[in-house]
Scaffold this motif. Structure first.
Motif, PDB file in Angstrom:
ATOM      1  N   SER A 359       3.594   0.361   7.950  1.00 33.44           N
ATOM      2  CA  SER A 359       2.577   1.221   7.495  1.00 33.44           C
ATOM      3  C   SER A 359       1.125   1.075   8.419  1.00 33.44           C
ATOM      4  O   SER A 359       0.427   2.048   8.707  1.00 33.44           O
ATOM      5  N   GLU A 360       0.856  -0.283   9.047  1.00 40.19           N
ATOM      6  CA  GLU A 360      -0.279  -0.474   9.706  1.00 40.19           C
ATOM      7  C   GLU A 360       0.024  -0.045  11.233  1.00 40.19           C
ATOM      8  O   GLU A 360      -0.814   0.564  11.807  1.00 40.19           O
ATOM      9  N   PHE A 363      -0.730   3.732  12.930  1.00 43.38           N
ATOM     10  CA  PHE A 363      -2.019   4.048  13.649  1.00 43.38           C
ATOM     11  C   PHE A 363      -2.196   3.577  15.113  1.00 43.38           C
ATOM     12  O   PHE A 363      -2.673   4.067  15.880  1.00 43.38           O
ATOM     13  N   THR A 371      -5.389   9.390  12.218  1.00 48.11           N
ATOM     14  CA  THR A 371      -6.214   8.659  11.127  1.00 48.11           C
ATOM     15  C   THR A 371      -6.735  10.153  10.387  1.00 48.11           C
ATOM     16  O   THR A 371      -7.521  10.149   9.348  1.00 48.11           O
ATOM     17  N   SER A 373      -7.669  13.159   8.113  1.00 47.16           N
ATOM     18  CA  SER A 373      -7.236  13.093   6.552  1.00 47.16           C
ATOM     19  C   SER A 373      -5.937  14.310   6.273  1.00 47.16           C
ATOM     20  O   SER A 373      -5.301  14.189   5.689  1.00 47.16           O
ATOM     21  N   ASP A 378      -2.595   7.358   5.615  1.00 47.41           N
ATOM     22  CA  ASP A 378      -2.962   6.104   5.114  1.00 47.41           C
ATOM     23  C   ASP A 378      -2.322   5.918   4.012  1.00 47.41           C
ATOM     24  O   ASP A 378      -2.421   4.728   3.341  1.00 47.41           O
ATOM     25  N   TRP A 381       0.294   2.898   3.856  1.00 48.08           N
ATOM     26  CA  TRP A 381      -0.037   1.345   3.897  1.00 48.08           C
ATOM     27  C   TRP A 381      -0.869   1.252   2.235  1.00 48.08           C
ATOM     28  O   TRP A 381      -0.673   0.281   1.813  1.00 48.08           O
ATOM     29  N   ARG A 382      -1.624   2.212   1.640  1.00 49.15           N
ATOM     30  CA  ARG A 382      -2.273   1.893   0.523  1.00 49.15           C
ATOM     31  C   ARG A 382      -1.109   1.750  -0.553  1.00 49.15           C
ATOM     32  O   ARG A 382      -1.200   0.967  -1.363  1.00 49.15           O
TER      33      ARG A 382
END
Length: 416
Positions: A359-360, A363, A371, A373, A378, A381-382
């Protein structure tokens, strides 16, 4: 598995209005999960962005029959293997990990019934599950010394009514409770023994509050449950302490489902990485290639991620096979449970690490466009960061090392 009986009588609840599908085999469970995952994935990013709770989607999920796949065959269920259970959870979690997490406690609670219920309790509650009823949870509490330091009390009715219990306390991290037909609550009696009271939705004194504000797993509604002198019939109360006092697989079952959720998050993150790199990303200027997918350093990293993901999948399946082997035995020993906990712990280390890494890396490999929205990437990763905090993976390294080096068996509880 060890069977544990408790001398209580049953007071049944009303049956579900809409009967769910009854899945009959492992192959059917996998097929249903794959079909359902396509529906759940369609608006998963939007639900996360808007924190729109999946009221409709969870009905699809439980009505599909997947929440009942661990009901024993003797009671009309599919009694699927742990290999199949882990695969089903992984498939659903890859589509939407919040929905993948919602039945995690439910499956563990079905196992508690199998281990500690009387025949009458099993007939009633397994029929409820097969009809589409869902269990939430009221286990953990905030502000205590540790996860097993419980302030909630489950005691016999003060009026001397031996046919009921009274539950008082406040819970948090109550995943699934907002959507549940029953909220099983863990508490202690006056002697410090643990009991699970399966509290029906709508019981006076039961309040489920949607105050979960975690930045990941946003739509699990893992907030607060308040119990104010909630009266529960004895037929709905189970001796929870016995699943740890005696050697059972309840802890490893809980943990392998957690690991499967993380594996699903990793699969989703890597799938989005591949698609974006192929279709949207630009190659780095010094690579002298026309497409980002031909960038040799990107290709290398994609290879590394796949190797680590496949290793995690392999250990997850291996752990599930260990559980299946032990579950097939007439009795479960302390050595069996230790072996299961270690096998699942090994898998959980790798599923945690690949969920966070994939998940990191999304990007880094997809580039700045990823990145924006509008993509909501994201969320991977969250979700990974939030869900993998369920219990610290650093202690899994310790558990595994202490077992192999010093022959120390892991403590028996829901986090091992």
């Amino acid at each position: 598995m060890v069977a544990i009986d408790a001398p209580v009588s049953l007071h049944p609840e009303a049956a579900s209005a809409d009967a769910a599908r009854v899945i009959e085999s492992d192959a059917e469970a996998i097929a249903v999960a794959r079909d359902l995952a396509k529906r759940l994935a369609a608006d998963a990013a939007l639900r996360d962005r808007e924190r729109r709770l999946p009221h409709e989607e969870i009905e699809w999920f439980s009505q599909s029959g997947l929440w009942a796949i661990t009901v024993p065959k003797a009671y009309g269920g599919a009694g699927v293997s742990f290999v199949t259970l882990a695969e089903v959870v992984k498939i659903v979690a890859a589509a939407d990990p919040s929905l993948g997490q919602l039945p995690q406690n439910h499956f563990g609670l079905v196992d508690v019934i199998a281990l500690t219920g009387t025949p009458e309790q099993k007939r009633h509650f397994f029929a409820e599950v097969l009809a589409g009823k869902r269990f939430g949870n009221g286990f953990s509490e905030k502000g205590t010394k540790h996860v097993l330091d419980l302030k909630t009390r489950v005691t016999r009715d003060d009026g001397g009514d031996s046919g009921s219990y009274v539950v008082d306390g406040t819970k948090f991290y109550s995943t699934g409770a907002l959507f549940a037909h029953y909220v099983p609550v863990l508490g202690l009696d006056g002697e410090g023994k643990a009991w699970l009271a399966y509290v029906p939705k709508g019981t006076p004194g039961l309040s489920v509050i949607d105050d979960w504000s975690g930045f990941g797993q946003r739509t699990t509604a893992s907030g607060t449950v308040v119990l104010d002198k909630v009266r529960v019939p004895a037929s709905h109360v189970f001796p929870a302490q016995r699943v740890s006092d005696l050697p059972t697989l309840n802890g490893p079952i809980s943990q392998i489902i957690q690991a499967a959720i993380d594996a699903g998050i990793a699969h989703a993150a890597l799938a989005d990485t591949l698609k974006f790199v192929r279709e949207r990303s630009r190659p780095w200027v010094d690579s002298h290639v026309e497409r980002a997918s031909d960038d040799p350093l990107t290709v290398r990293e994609i290879g590394r991620l796949h190797i680590q993901l496949h290793a995690a999948d392999a250990l997850l399946e291996r752990a599930a096979r260990v559980l299946d082997e032990i579950a097939a035995q007439p009795q479960t020993s302390e050595d069996d449970v230790a072996r299961a906990s270690v096998a699942v712990g090994e898998a959980k280390v790798l599923t945690t690490e690949i969920a966070l890494l994939a998940s990191e890396k999304l990007f880094e490999l997809a580039g700045t466009q990823a990145t924006l929205s509008e993509h909501n990437f994201d969320r991977h990763w969250r979700n990974a960061r939030t869900h993998t905090l369920h219990d610290p993976v650093r202690w899994k390294y310790h558990l595994v090392g202490n077992y192999y080096l010093n022959g120390v068996k892991p403590a028996r509880h829901a986090w091992n």
